[in-house]
Design an enzyme around this catalytic site. Structure first.
Site, mmCIF file in Angstrom:
data_model
loop_
_atom_site.group_PDB
_atom_site.id
_atom_site.type_symbol
_atom_site.label_atom_id
_atom_site.label_comp_id
_atom_site.label_asym_id
_atom_site.label_seq_id
_atom_site.Cartn_x
_atom_site.Cartn_y
_atom_site.Cartn_z
ATOM 1 N N CYS A 13 0.863 -1.188 0.000
ATOM 2 C CA CYS A 13 0.000 0.000 0.000
ATOM 3 C C CYS A 13 0.896 1.233 0.000
ATOM 4 C CB CYS A 13 -0.976 -0.007 1.176
ATOM 5 S SG CYS A 13 -0.227 0.147 2.812
ATOM 6 N N ASN A 16 2.580 1.379 4.092
ATOM 7 C CA ASN A 16 2.922 0.126 4.771
ATOM 8 C C ASN A 16 2.716 0.208 6.286
ATOM 9 O OD1 ASN A 16 5.836 -2.024 5.185
ATOM 10 N ND2 ASN A 16 3.750 -2.647 4.732
ATOM 11 N N CYS A 18 -0.958 0.633 7.332
ATOM 12 C CA CYS A 18 -2.392 0.335 7.525
ATOM 13 C C CYS A 18 -2.811 -0.921 6.767
ATOM 14 C CB CYS A 18 -3.257 1.522 7.098
ATOM 15 S SG CYS A 18 -3.062 2.996 8.124
ATOM 16 N N ARG A 19 -3.037 -0.773 5.463
ATOM 17 C CA ARG A 19 -3.628 -1.876 4.696
ATOM 18 C C ARG A 19 -2.692 -3.052 4.482
ATOM 19 N NH1 ARG A 19 -5.346 1.816 -0.215
ATOM 20 N NH2 ARG A 19 -3.388 2.788 0.453
ATOM 21 N N SER A 20 -1.485 -2.804 3.984
ATOM 22 C CA SER A 20 -0.621 -3.947 3.638
ATOM 23 C C SER A 20 -0.148 -4.754 4.846
ATOM 24 C CB SER A 20 0.547 -3.514 2.750
ATOM 25 O OG SER A 20 1.315 -2.498 3.323
ATOM 26 N N ASP A 130 -7.861 3.314 1.788
ATOM 27 C CA ASP A 130 -6.960 3.653 2.885
ATOM 28 C C ASP A 130 -7.762 4.120 4.095
ATOM 29 O OD1 ASP A 130 -4.906 4.481 4.546
ATOM 30 O OD2 ASP A 130 -3.883 5.639 2.994
#
Length: 158
Positions: A13, A16, A18-20, A130
């Site tokens: 993301c 690196n 939050c999402r990934s 995000d």
């Protein structure tokens, strides 16, 4: 990684944090629960250099813990080597996708398949938004999307 005979997935993301890292932790737990984690190299990274060395967002960590998933990831930026060593680079949105494809075109021996993680979503939600400026509910939505997509991705690659 591609040369070790193991399967490999890098989740990406923007920052690196939050999402990934959520996707990485969810996929690692699913692979562990399925008894195949030793057959995989699993990591996550960022398209930007904003958060290198940082822990994941506390809201994401809390969301993972609520679901019995742990992470000890530290943010890192995607490197040129990643395009040569990972079989799959799975990203979260169109901006990540265009940046990763741009970077992949500059790497001579790139082998990675760069895809949206959401392309595996049985509910067809291709973009994982995000949650950084959002609420705990937004992190929960990211977790749920990642769980659906990682399950389908693992099933396809078992």
């Amino acid at each position: 990684m591609a040369t070790t005979g193991k399967k490999s997935a890098l989740f990406v993301c923007l920052g690196n944090i939050c999402r990934s890292p959520i996707a990485e932790a969810v996929f690692r737990k699913m692979a562990t629960d399925a008894g195949v984690v030793e057959k995989w190299v699993i990591d996550s990274g960022a398209t930007s250099d904003w958060n290198i060395g940082s822990s994941p967002d506390a809201r994401g960590v809390a969301c993972l813990r609520k679901h019995g998933v742990e992470t000890s990831h530290r943010a890192r930026q995607v490197t040129n080597d990643d395009f040569m060593t990972f079989e799959y680079i799975l990203c979260m949105d169109e901006s990540n996708l265009s940046e990763l494809n741009r970077r992949a075109n500059l790497v001579k021996n790139a082998v990675a398949k760069v895809e949206l993680l959401g392309s595996y979503d049985p509910k067809k939600q291709r973009i994982i938004e995000d949650p950084y400026y959002g609420s705990d509910e937004d992190f929960e939505k990211v977790y749920e999307q990642c769980a659906r997509c990682c399950k389908a991705f693992l099933e396809k690659n078992s």
